[in-house]
Design an enzyme around this catalytic site. Structure first.
Site, PDB file in Angstrom:
ATOM      1  N   GLY A 143       2.253   6.639   1.113  1.00  0.00           N
ATOM      2  CA  GLY A 143       1.880   7.803   0.308  1.00  0.00           C
ATOM      3  C   GLY A 143       0.857   7.437  -0.735  1.00  0.00           C
ATOM      4  CB  CYS A 147      13.368   3.291 -12.016  1.00  0.00           C
ATOM      5  SG  CYS A 147      14.731   4.135 -12.815  1.00  0.00           S
TER       6      CYS A 147
END
Ligand code: UDX
Length: 438
Positions: free
Chosen positions: A256, A263
């Site tokens: 992607g 995080c």
């Protein structure tokens, strides 16, 4: 058991509600009165599937109390979890001031002769729990307090955190004290999972190692997507073929625009920092971070190649602002970064996200961006659709019908949600990541 959690962010609120659901007596403390009042009224400070119903129910059952009263909260819990935020400071290191301030307050309100286990659940660099112990002592002053420290990292994913808490792949607990380990083990005894009992430092490191490894997997497949584009291979097929190897597994192999969120970026950076501070140059992690940065630029290049670097003549329909699907969270969202780059190049945008509109507005303001009521409205008279977040509903839109609303029939699919061949059949010019251009 009597449990206290300090901090009502994702980790504290979800863990507290789940512990209460398991039948424990839970007190959740936050120093923010407004937040606590809202929780009492059943209004959640975060969007998380099923959380509101759960918190309302356990509150009504009297098993969950939200409070700002530190003294009451510390007296209540035999197990006290520190779940406060650890944002990155300017240098990229984890800012531990909230953790240490919570530890000092715990020490301040502890009573002599009452044993407590103070557990760090926030993601903290290796060796932090030792420092937590020192801060508890500072807070306790001249009192003789009886406590142990432990580490119990949280692996929940936003959007599925309640499910994750009830269906943990494993529970990790670390402490130098057998008594603390046993108490924590009994808290999780009802879960059908493996409990890893270890020392403090290993427990703290497991969390970073796991997140950094997952981020590595994403950067790896993103780099493979570049090879695919240069050789005519298709990254989806490559990922399927790789993932069927049991030793690799299919998860976190979706190419992607790069990983984001509260995080991964922070944790990869923090682990790199820990390694440098311990005189080790963790080169692999440098590559992981570099690849992640580059990936969004590769994506932008597709847009610039098609329209040129000055985008002021163009309007794009933007699908997605959250850092991933099923969350309203836009922290470190690559979608937001790309929207900012597009705006910098002069593009106008019609933006829709199923959950993150409020947060997107806060981060982006109104310049160049119109906020739409639905995904379908984002197709109205635009030159192209740009998909930035992997919401399932973006995959099932009626692209055939919607194409008639558009000015240009072009899709830039930053999450590989769509099938290039299908899109070609519908007459679209389609750009994916590591896929055949059609
Ligand atoms: C992560 C960890 O998964 C979780 O265990 C930890 O407790 C907190 O950090 P979270 O940040 O909620 O959870 O999101 P996650 O689902 O892991 O996705 C992180 C980022 O990676 C997102 O931006 C997502 O879009 C991206 N991603 C994920 C990919 O680009 N490809 C994938 O295959 C998977």
């Amino acid at each position: 058991m009597k449990i206290t959690l300090i901090g009502t962010g994702y980790v504290g609120l979800v863990s507290g509600a789940v512990f209460a659901d398991w039948g424990h007596e839970v007190v959740c403390l936050d120093i923010d009165q407004k937040k606590v009042d809202k929780i009492k009224d059943g209004i959640m400070p975060i969007y998380e599937e099923g959380l509101e119903e759960l918190v309302k129910r356990v509150q009504a059952e009297g098993k969950f109390v939200a409070t700002t009263d530190y003294e009451m909260a510390v007296n209540h819990g035999e197990l006290i979890f520190i779940c406060v935020g650890t944002p990155s400071n300017e240098s990229g290191a984890a800012d531990l001031s909230y953790v240490f301030s919570a530890a000092e307050s715990i020490g301040k309100y502890m009573k002599e002769g009452e044993y407590k286990v103070v557990i760090t659940k926030s993601t903290v660099p290796v060796k932090t729990s030792e420092k937590v112990s020192e801060h508890i002592k500072v807070g306790a002053g001249s009192k003789k307090v009886d406590y142990d420290v432990a580490s119990n990292p949280e692996f929940l994913r936003e959007g599925t955190s309640i499910f994750d808490a009830n269906n943990a792949d494993r529970v990790v607990i670390g402490s130098g004290s057998e008594k603390a380990l046993n108490l924590l083990e009994s808290l999780y005894a009802g879960l059908n999972t493996t409990i890893v009992k270890t020392d403090l430092a290993s427990s703290e490191l497991i969390k970073y190692a796991a997140n950094a490894f997952l981020a590595t997997k994403i950067s790896f497949i993103n780099e493979i997507s570049q090879i695919c584009e240069r050789t005519g291979a298709d990254v989806k097929s490559v990922a399927i073929g790789m993932g069927l190897d049991n030793r690799i597994g299919p998860k976190f192999l979706n190419a992607g625009i790069g990983y984001g969120g509260s995080c991964f970026p922070k944790d990869v950076e923090a682990l790199y920092r820990t390694s440098s501070q311990n005189l080790y140059d963790f080169r692999l992690l440098r590559g992981v971070m570099d690849a992640n940065e580059r990936q969004k630029i590769y994506f932008m290049n597709k847009i610039w190649d098609k329209y040129g670097t000055n985008l002021s003549k163009y309007t794009f329909g933007i699908l997605g602002a959250a850092f991933k699907n099923d969350t309203d969270d836009t922290r470190k969202s690559v979608a937001i970064e790309i929207i900012k780059i597009l705006r910098g190049a002069g593009a106008k945008m019609k933006l829709f996200d199923p959950a993150a509109m409020e947060n997107a507005k806060k981060e982006l303001g109104n310049d160049y961006i119109t906020y739409m009521e639905s995904a379908e409205n984002s197709f109205e008279a635009v030159d192209a659709i740009i998909i930035l977040t992997e919401w399932k509903e973006f995959a099932s839109l009626d692209y055939e019908k919607l194409s008639s609303k558009m000015k240009g029939k072009v899709v830039f699919d930053g999450r590989n949600l769509l099938d290039p061949k299908e899109m070609k059949k519908l007459g679209y010019e389609y750009f994916g990541i590591g896929r055949h251009k059609v």
